[in-house]
Design an enzyme around this catalytic site. Sequence first.
Site, PDB file in Angstrom:
ATOM      1  N   ASP A   1       0.826  -1.206   0.000  1.00 57.87           N
ATOM      2  CA  ASP A   1       0.000   0.000   0.000  1.00 57.87           C
ATOM      3  C   ASP A   1       0.864   1.263   0.000  1.00 57.87           C
ATOM      4  O   ASP A   1       0.457   2.296  -0.545  1.00 57.87           O
ATOM      5  CB  ASP A   1      -0.977   0.010   1.179  1.00 57.87           C
ATOM      6  CG  ASP A   1      -2.265   0.751   0.824  1.00 57.87           C
ATOM      7  OD1 ASP A   1      -2.788   0.516  -0.283  1.00 57.87           O
ATOM      8  OD2 ASP A   1      -2.729   1.575   1.623  1.00 57.87           O
TER       9      ASP A   1
ATOM     10  N   GLU B   1       0.295  10.868   5.154  1.00 59.00           N
ATOM     11  CA  GLU B   1       0.145   9.418   5.071  1.00 59.00           C
ATOM     12  C   GLU B   1       1.463   8.729   4.706  1.00 59.00           C
ATOM     13  O   GLU B   1       1.787   7.670   5.240  1.00 59.00           O
ATOM     14  CB  GLU B   1      -0.905   9.111   3.999  1.00 59.00           C
ATOM     15  CG  GLU B   1      -1.543   7.768   4.149  1.00 59.00           C
ATOM     16  CD  GLU B   1      -2.879   7.743   3.420  1.00 59.00           C
ATOM     17  OE1 GLU B   1      -3.802   8.435   3.879  1.00 59.00           O
ATOM     18  OE2 GLU B   1      -2.976   7.079   2.386  1.00 59.00           O
TER      19      GLU B   1
ATOM     20  N   GLU C   1      -9.625  -3.273  -6.096  1.00 62.31           N
ATOM     21  CA  GLU C   1      -9.537  -3.324  -4.630  1.00 62.31           C
ATOM     22  C   GLU C   1      -9.605  -4.768  -4.133  1.00 62.31           C
ATOM     23  O   GLU C   1      -8.872  -5.156  -3.223  1.00 62.31           O
ATOM     24  CB  GLU C   1     -10.637  -2.472  -3.982  1.00 62.31           C
ATOM     25  CG  GLU C   1     -10.470  -0.964  -4.161  1.00 62.31           C
ATOM     26  CD  GLU C   1      -9.316  -0.372  -3.333  1.00 62.31           C
ATOM     27  OE1 GLU C   1      -8.862  -1.014  -2.363  1.00 62.31           O
ATOM     28  OE2 GLU C   1      -8.860   0.733  -3.678  1.00 62.31           O
TER      29      GLU C   1
ATOM     30  N   GLU D   1     -11.329   5.889  -2.238  1.00 66.48           N
ATOM     31  CA  GLU D   1     -11.327   6.295  -0.826  1.00 66.48           C
ATOM     32  C   GLU D   1     -12.461   5.620  -0.048  1.00 66.48           C
ATOM     33  O   GLU D   1     -12.268   5.191   1.097  1.00 66.48           O
ATOM     34  CB  GLU D   1     -11.463   7.821  -0.707  1.00 66.48           C
ATOM     35  CG  GLU D   1     -10.352   8.627  -1.390  1.00 66.48           C
ATOM     36  CD  GLU D   1      -8.995   8.556  -0.676  1.00 66.48           C
ATOM     37  OE1 GLU D   1      -8.588   7.436  -0.279  1.00 66.48           O
ATOM     38  OE2 GLU D   1      -8.360   9.609  -0.526  1.00 66.48           O
TER      39      GLU D   1
HETATM   40  C1  HMH Z   1      -5.318  -0.015  -2.467  1.00 64.40           C
HETATM   41  N1  HMH Z   1      -7.014   1.677  -2.015  1.00 64.40           N
HETATM   42  C2  HMH Z   1      -5.771   1.234  -1.791  1.00 64.40           C
HETATM   43  N2  HMH Z   1      -4.941   1.882  -0.974  1.00 64.40           N
HETATM   44  C3  HMH Z   1      -5.350   3.015  -0.357  1.00 64.40           C
HETATM   45  N3  HMH Z   1      -4.485   3.648   0.478  1.00 64.40           N
HETATM   46  C4  HMH Z   1      -6.649   3.515  -0.577  1.00 64.40           C
HETATM   47  C5  HMH Z   1      -7.460   2.803  -1.424  1.00 64.40           C
HETATM   48  C6  HMH Z   1      -7.192   4.749   0.111  1.00 64.40           C
HETATM   49  O1  HMH Z   1      -6.394   5.826  -0.005  1.00 64.40           O
END
Ligand code: HMH
Length: 220
Positions: free
Chosen positions: A47, A88, A210, A140
């Site tokens: 991520d 972040e 996702e 999001e």
């Molecule tokens: C895969 N989807 C993914 N990572 C993230 N950080 C977000 C959504 C939301 O910002």
Amino acid sequence: ASGGGMIMAWLNKHHTIYSRATRHPFILSTRDGTVDLSSFKRWLEQDYIFVREFVPFVASVLLKAWRESEDGSDMEVILSGLASLNDEISWFKKEALKWGVLLSGTSPQKANQDYCRFLESLMSSEISYTVAITAFWAIEAVYQESFSLCLKHGSRTPAELMETCQRWGSDSFGQYCHSLQMIANKRLEKAPDYILGKAEEAFLSVLEHEIEFWNMSNGI
Ligand code: HMH
């Protein structure tokens, strides 16, 4: 569509795939406290790579808003999103240290690469603001819906995963997602049919990516 706008209609229509994205076994196991920590670490490192790619995507949405939106408040909402990505990225580095994950040595896995390539396709100037903001909202919203599940009463999320869940599951992140949803709805309301079709397609693509991203984290 009715009072909830186009997005509410799509959430109803595509309820099954939306649930697969927002109630994935990875999230359910986090909520239940049975999550495999190597899965969590894999999610964390992947991520981090995703979020770094997400920055130029959000910047491209900001640029489209500046060009195509008459409503100046759109830009403020998107800018606040971009600003929180700065925070972040620092958080990911701190969290990686905590887990002993080496971010510099990580390369993106297939599902991540595919997702990032999809983001890149949406950055093209040929893609309308309406389609891009819909995809942005969906990206999001999936995290918000997923991680807020781990904060609900009765969940057994391990203490060391709470910060992660709060980052995306908090009420303030929920408010931000709601603002994005309102912007997307406002655009979709005025959009011609062929743009509506493209936006719905982008929404579904986000959900599929996702799901694959969670699968990758679980090592599937
Ligand atoms: C895969 N989807 C993914 N990572 C993230 N950080 C977000 C959504 C939301 O910002």
